[in-house]
Design a protein around this motif. Structure first.
Motif, PDB file in Angstrom:
ATOM      1  N   LEU A  72     -22.479  39.347  17.683  1.00 53.70           N
ATOM      2  CA  LEU A  72     -21.861  38.565  18.753  1.00 53.70           C
ATOM      3  C   LEU A  72     -22.483  38.880  20.109  1.00 53.70           C
ATOM      4  N   THR A  73     -22.686  40.138  20.410  1.00 53.16           N
ATOM      5  CA  THR A  73     -23.159  40.522  21.738  1.00 53.16           C
ATOM      6  C   THR A  73     -24.492  39.877  22.108  1.00 53.16           C
ATOM      7  N   PRO A  74     -25.512  39.839  21.241  1.00 57.90           N
ATOM      8  CA  PRO A  74     -26.765  39.166  21.639  1.00 57.90           C
ATOM      9  C   PRO A  74     -26.554  37.711  22.016  1.00 57.90           C
ATOM     10  N   ARG A  75     -25.655  37.028  21.349  1.00 63.29           N
ATOM     11  CA  ARG A  75     -25.414  35.618  21.651  1.00 63.29           C
ATOM     12  C   ARG A  75     -24.684  35.439  22.977  1.00 63.29           C
ATOM     13  N   VAL A  76     -23.788  36.359  23.282  1.00 61.35           N
ATOM     14  CA  VAL A  76     -23.105  36.298  24.578  1.00 61.35           C
ATOM     15  C   VAL A  76     -24.106  36.515  25.705  1.00 61.35           C
ATOM     16  N   LEU A  77     -24.985  37.469  25.545  1.00 63.34           N
ATOM     17  CA  LEU A  77     -25.976  37.735  26.588  1.00 63.34           C
ATOM     18  C   LEU A  77     -26.967  36.586  26.723  1.00 63.34           C
ATOM     19  N   THR A  78     -27.270  35.928  25.626  1.00 64.16           N
ATOM     20  CA  THR A  78     -28.124  34.736  25.720  1.00 64.16           C
ATOM     21  C   THR A  78     -27.453  33.663  26.560  1.00 64.16           C
ATOM     22  N   LEU A  79     -26.145  33.526  26.421  1.00 65.55           N
ATOM     23  CA  LEU A  79     -25.408  32.538  27.199  1.00 65.55           C
ATOM     24  C   LEU A  79     -25.419  32.865  28.689  1.00 65.55           C
ATOM     25  N   ILE A  80     -25.097  34.094  29.039  1.00 68.25           N
ATOM     26  CA  ILE A  80     -24.954  34.405  30.466  1.00 68.25           C
ATOM     27  C   ILE A  80     -26.296  34.652  31.145  1.00 68.25           C
ATOM     28  N   GLU A  81     -27.314  35.036  30.403  1.00 73.94           N
ATOM     29  CA  GLU A  81     -28.618  35.288  31.014  1.00 73.94           C
ATOM     30  C   GLU A  81     -29.493  34.036  31.025  1.00 73.94           C
TER      31      GLU A  81
ATOM     32  N   GLY B 103     -21.956  44.089  15.900  1.00 73.81           N
ATOM     33  CA  GLY B 103     -20.705  43.368  16.070  1.00 73.81           C
ATOM     34  C   GLY B 103     -20.095  43.633  17.414  1.00 73.81           C
ATOM     35  N   VAL B 104     -18.827  43.247  17.511  1.00 72.30           N
ATOM     36  CA  VAL B 104     -18.111  43.438  18.765  1.00 72.30           C
ATOM     37  C   VAL B 104     -17.895  44.914  18.962  1.00 72.30           C
ATOM     38  N   GLY B 105     -18.169  45.407  20.168  1.00 69.09           N
ATOM     39  CA  GLY B 105     -18.016  46.827  20.438  1.00 69.09           C
ATOM     40  C   GLY B 105     -16.661  47.125  21.008  1.00 69.09           C
ATOM     41  N   ASN B 106     -16.646  47.884  22.098  1.00 61.44           N
ATOM     42  CA  ASN B 106     -15.397  48.366  22.641  1.00 61.44           C
ATOM     43  C   ASN B 106     -14.812  47.431  23.673  1.00 61.44           C
ATOM     44  N   GLY B 107     -15.245  46.213  23.671  1.00 62.41           N
ATOM     45  CA  GLY B 107     -14.716  45.291  24.660  1.00 62.41           C
ATOM     46  C   GLY B 107     -15.331  45.474  26.018  1.00 62.41           C
ATOM     47  N   THR B 108     -16.316  46.345  26.138  1.00 63.60           N
ATOM     48  CA  THR B 108     -17.009  46.548  27.401  1.00 63.60           C
ATOM     49  C   THR B 108     -18.485  46.296  27.260  1.00 63.60           C
ATOM     50  N   GLY B 109     -18.861  45.630  26.214  1.00 65.18           N
ATOM     51  CA  GLY B 109     -20.258  45.317  26.045  1.00 65.18           C
ATOM     52  C   GLY B 109     -21.095  46.477  25.616  1.00 65.18           C
ATOM     53  N   GLU B 110     -20.473  47.552  25.106  1.00 62.10           N
ATOM     54  CA  GLU B 110     -21.225  48.744  24.774  1.00 62.10           C
ATOM     55  C   GLU B 110     -21.314  48.990  23.295  1.00 62.10           C
ATOM     56  N   GLY B 111     -20.455  48.354  22.524  1.00 57.11           N
ATOM     57  CA  GLY B 111     -20.363  48.709  21.127  1.00 57.11           C
ATOM     58  C   GLY B 111     -21.583  48.380  20.325  1.00 57.11           C
ATOM     59  N   ASN B 112     -22.498  47.541  20.827  1.00 54.80           N
ATOM     60  CA  ASN B 112     -23.614  47.106  20.023  1.00 54.80           C
ATOM     61  C   ASN B 112     -24.930  47.635  20.526  1.00 54.80           C
ATOM     62  N   ARG B 113     -24.888  48.565  21.426  1.00 56.80           N
ATOM     63  CA  ARG B 113     -26.127  49.052  21.990  1.00 56.80           C
ATOM     64  C   ARG B 113     -26.774  50.114  21.135  1.00 56.80           C
ATOM     65  N   ASP B 114     -26.137  50.502  20.072  1.00 54.84           N
ATOM     66  CA  ASP B 114     -26.668  51.577  19.265  1.00 54.84           C
ATOM     67  C   ASP B 114     -27.681  51.098  18.259  1.00 54.84           C
ATOM     68  N   GLY B 115     -27.681  49.862  17.953  1.00 52.57           N
ATOM     69  CA  GLY B 115     -28.668  49.399  17.002  1.00 52.57           C
ATOM     70  C   GLY B 115     -28.303  48.021  16.512  1.00 52.57           C
ATOM     71  N   ASP B 116     -29.308  47.171  16.408  1.00 54.04           N
ATOM     72  CA  ASP B 116     -29.098  45.829  15.883  1.00 54.04           C
ATOM     73  C   ASP B 116     -30.409  45.386  15.296  1.00 54.04           C
ATOM     74  N   GLY B 117     -30.460  45.347  13.993  1.00 50.59           N
ATOM     75  CA  GLY B 117     -31.709  45.047  13.350  1.00 50.59           C
ATOM     76  C   GLY B 117     -32.192  43.646  13.621  1.00 50.59           C
ATOM     77  N   ASP B 118     -31.305  42.709  13.984  1.00 51.75           N
ATOM     78  CA  ASP B 118     -31.706  41.329  14.208  1.00 51.75           C
ATOM     79  C   ASP B 118     -32.057  41.056  15.661  1.00 51.75           C
ATOM     80  N   ARG B 119     -31.931  42.039  16.492  1.00 54.78           N
ATOM     81  CA  ARG B 119     -32.102  41.788  17.916  1.00 54.78           C
ATOM     82  C   ARG B 119     -33.572  41.802  18.284  1.00 54.78           C
ATOM     83  N   ASP B 120     -33.936  40.878  19.153  1.00 60.96           N
ATOM     84  CA  ASP B 120     -35.304  40.831  19.631  1.00 60.96           C
ATOM     85  C   ASP B 120     -35.593  42.025  20.513  1.00 60.96           C
ATOM     86  N   GLY B 121     -36.772  42.626  20.334  1.00 57.65           N
ATOM     87  CA  GLY B 121     -37.071  43.868  21.035  1.00 57.65           C
ATOM     88  C   GLY B 121     -37.104  43.701  22.534  1.00 57.65           C
ATOM     89  N   ASP B 122     -37.691  42.606  23.031  1.00 57.50           N
ATOM     90  CA  ASP B 122     -37.759  42.429  24.468  1.00 57.50           C
ATOM     91  C   ASP B 122     -36.374  42.269  25.068  1.00 57.50           C
TER      92      ASP B 122
END
Length: 655
Positions: A621-630, A490-509
């Motif tokens: 949310l974070t994976p989708r935001v990164l998909t948009l900007i990347e 989910g949404v982390g600390n507003g700095t893009g860091e809150g979701n770096r600890d684990g996301d089972g749905d995230r693509d490994g690459d």
């Protein structure tokens, strides 16, 4: 027997340090001794002749110069103020039970009790010598030295030597139980025994004086004459310090070995279990500072109950992590903070000190630097952070001349809407045909604008030990979140860091891409927007008033630093342009969710600021935001917005 061996080894190394001091003194006095012999021989007539008179004057001149240089070096060493750790002093009347526990522990160990107790906003404990006159407060006029802080002045006026100060990590007091704290402090308190030995104490004073003198000579000065003199003093002190380094290190190892051997007789079994809590507290404290406290500090608010927050964070970790399930059973025992008369006041002082050390905040409260409680944190920190970032994002879009194309045109075409951001970041077929190489174009350089205030980092500040504990905590967190339903990703600390600890749905690459700094931006205008945000943050930071100053309290700790040196331990490296852009887009989405879907800001003790939709943490949310900007692909994000009931075309309220 082991204790005596350790003390003897430490004493032999201390004598080696003192011999180096004696040799330096002998070298300084040698020309004077030769001059005295020549003068005495000439006076008595035993050394006379044509060339002896010239030799006598030359040697006498050299002796005078050497003595003056030696006196200058000795004066700098004597007057230099040794470094002292920033701490919060605890008077005996504010923590009688804590002082009683430490003295009982010293009696059981058969060593002198520490002269005072202080707290530091870190997960460590040690003994600190504060007998230097610059660090000792004046004695009370009444002569009453029963106070735990006034006892620091005991080396004056012929009083007996004063024992070192016991510095305790404040998170230990809140997370550990009384028995665990006593067991952890036993090896530390046992160090007062070897510290009382005259040779060891003298060697430590000499080494600390040399270290302080090196710092004095390294400080910037104005006049060329002062720089020249201090350069010579610095060369001599560095030479002596290099000569003492090996012996001093071995001396401290001997002291530590003797203290550890003596402490084995007290609560040895409990100490083994308590060491697990030390590592856990370290991981929780580091996570609380970086994920929860840092966003508040950036907004001009400092959480006033950081130590209490550690307990909440570690309790949450115990709920999520199957490896920490047994830790919550300890919470029924008496916490060590009960040894304080007013734990809330102490926690507030330690929290303010942590803000100064890790962020460089002022020493006093004000309109732009106010305390915030955990209940007010979502509204005063999370909401304000998101709306401030969203407002900055639209200011940069305005400055770059970005407009929304609507059919038919409307009066609110340039209103602060999420659609404006999504349309600008979306890669269209025309963009791909016009600039096929743009998606992998240049990436904005890193900027220090959004990170903690730039300063001398001792990544010494999060030391290797801290990184080890944090890595250990992260591994536990990954292993134990399989059973967690708390909105992972989910949404982390507003700095893009809150979701770096684990996301089972995230693509490994994609996960590997995002953890590093090698991510790319979708189009050239996306990179331009990221660069514009970085520049805007840099301008805001440059225009911000310099923090610090104000009337500070007097005491041993108030002359430890210059405000220009803060923060002493910055928490995070500067963010890249991609991270800054992701943070601002995430903030804009959160604002739209709050204004159009009834979402609310929240606080996750492990991940910091979070978005709550229908009372549950927003997920993925974070994976989708990164998909948009990347990649410039808004489809996953628009699908998420539609599923969450968020209307991107509606204007949002900004700061």
């Amino acid at each position: 027997m082991g204790v005596e061996v350790g003390v003897q080894a430490a004493r032999s190394r201390a004598l080696a340090v003192l011999r180096i001091r004696s040799r330096a003194l002998a070298v300084a006095l040698l020309p004077a001794a030769v001059a005295v012999v020549l003068i005495a021989g000439g006076t008595s007539g035993h050394i006379s002749g044509g060339h002896w008179g010239v030799t006598r004057w030359i040697v006498t001149g050299v002796a005078v110069v050497v003595l003056l240089c030696a006196a200058g070096v000795a004066l700098v060493v004597a007057r230099a103020r040794p470094a002292v750790s920033p701490t919060v002093q605890i008077a005996e009347d504010s923590a009688p039970d804590l002082y009683r526990m430490v003295r009982d522990l010293a009696d059981r160990l058969e060593v002198p009790a520490p002269s005072a107790i202080a707290l530091t906003p870190d997960c460590d404990s040690w003994l600190e010598d504060r007998t230097h006159r610059a660090q000792s407060p004046p004695a009370a006029e009444s002569g009453d030295d029963t106070d735990g802080i006034r006892g620091l002045a005991g080396t004056r006026h012929g009083r007996p030597p004063v024992a070192p100060v016991l510095v305790i990590g404040s998170p230990f007091l809140w997370w550990m139980r009384v028995g665990e704290l006593r067991a952890v402090l036993a090896p530390v308190v046992a160090g007062t025994g070897p510290s009382a030995h005259p040779d060891i104490a003298a060697a430590r004073r000499f080494v600390r004086g040399l270290d302080a003198a090196v710092a004095v000579t390294a400080a910037p000065t104005r006049g060329p004459l002062a720089r020249t003199v201090l350069a010579g003093v610095g060369w001599v002190t560095r030479l002596l310090l290099r000569s003492c380094r090996g012996h001093a290190a071995e001396m401290e190892r001997g002291v530590a070995a003797a203290a550890a051997e003596r402490a084995q007789a007290v609560d040895y079994g409990v100490r083994i279990v308590a060491q697990e809590q030390v590592g856990l507290a370290y991981a929780g404290w580091d996570r609380l500072l970086t994920r929860v406290a840092l966003p508040a500090w950036r907004m001009g608010r400092w959480p006033s109950r950081l130590d209490a927050g550690v307990v909440a964070a570690l309790t949450e970790l115990s709920r999520r992590d199957r490896l920490a399930e047994g830790f919550t059973s300890r919470l029924g025992e008496r916490p060590a903070c009960d040894l304080l008369e007013e734990p809330g006041v102490v926690d507030e002082a330690a929290s303010l000190l942590a803000a100064r050390l890790f962020h460089g905040g002022p020493a006093e409260c004000g309109p732009d630097w106010a305390p915030v409680g955990w209940q007010e944190y979502p509204d005063e920190v999370v909401d304000r952070t998101w709306r401030t970032d969203a407002a900055r994002l639209h200011r940069v879009l305005d400055a770059q001349g970005v407009h929304v194309t609507t059919h038919p045109p409307t009066r609110d075409a340039d209103a602060p809407t999420l659609s404006r951001v999504l349309d600008h970041l979306t890669v269209t077929p025309a963009d791909t045909n016009a600039a096929p190489s743009a998606p992998r174009g240049g990436r904005p350089e890193k900027t220090g604008a959004a990170g903690p205030a730039a300063g001398p980092t001792d990544p010494a500040a999060p030391t290797d030990a801290r990184e080890h504990h944090d890595d250990e905590h992260e591994q536990h967190h990954h292993d134990g979140e399989d059973g967690d339903d708390g909105g992972r990703g989910g949404v982390g600390n507003g700095t893009g860091e809150g979701n770096r600890d684990g996301d089972g749905d995230r693509d490994g690459d994609r996960d590997g891409d995002r953890d590093g700094d090698e991510g790319t931006l979708g189009t050239e205008r996306t990179a331009t927007l990221a660069a514009g945000l970085s520049a805007e943050l840099a301008r805001e930071e440059a225009a911000a008033p310099v923090r610090g100053g104000g009337t500070e309290q007097t005491g041993p700790d108030r002359t430890l630093w210059d405000d220009g040196m803060l923060p002493l331990f910055p928490l995070q490296p500067p963010r890249s342009g991609r991270e800054i852009l992701a943070d601002h887009v995430t903030a804009m989405i959160c604002c739209a969710a709050m204004d159009t879907a009834g979402a609310t800001p929240g606080l996750d003790w492990l991940d910091g600021p979070t978005l709550l939709i229908n009372g549950e943490r927003a997920a993925d949310l974070t994976p989708r935001v990164l998909t948009l900007i990347e990649d410039g692909d808004p489809t996953p994000l628009r699908s998420w917005l539609h599923h969450s009931g968020i209307r991107p075309e509606k204007p949002v309220r900004l700061v």
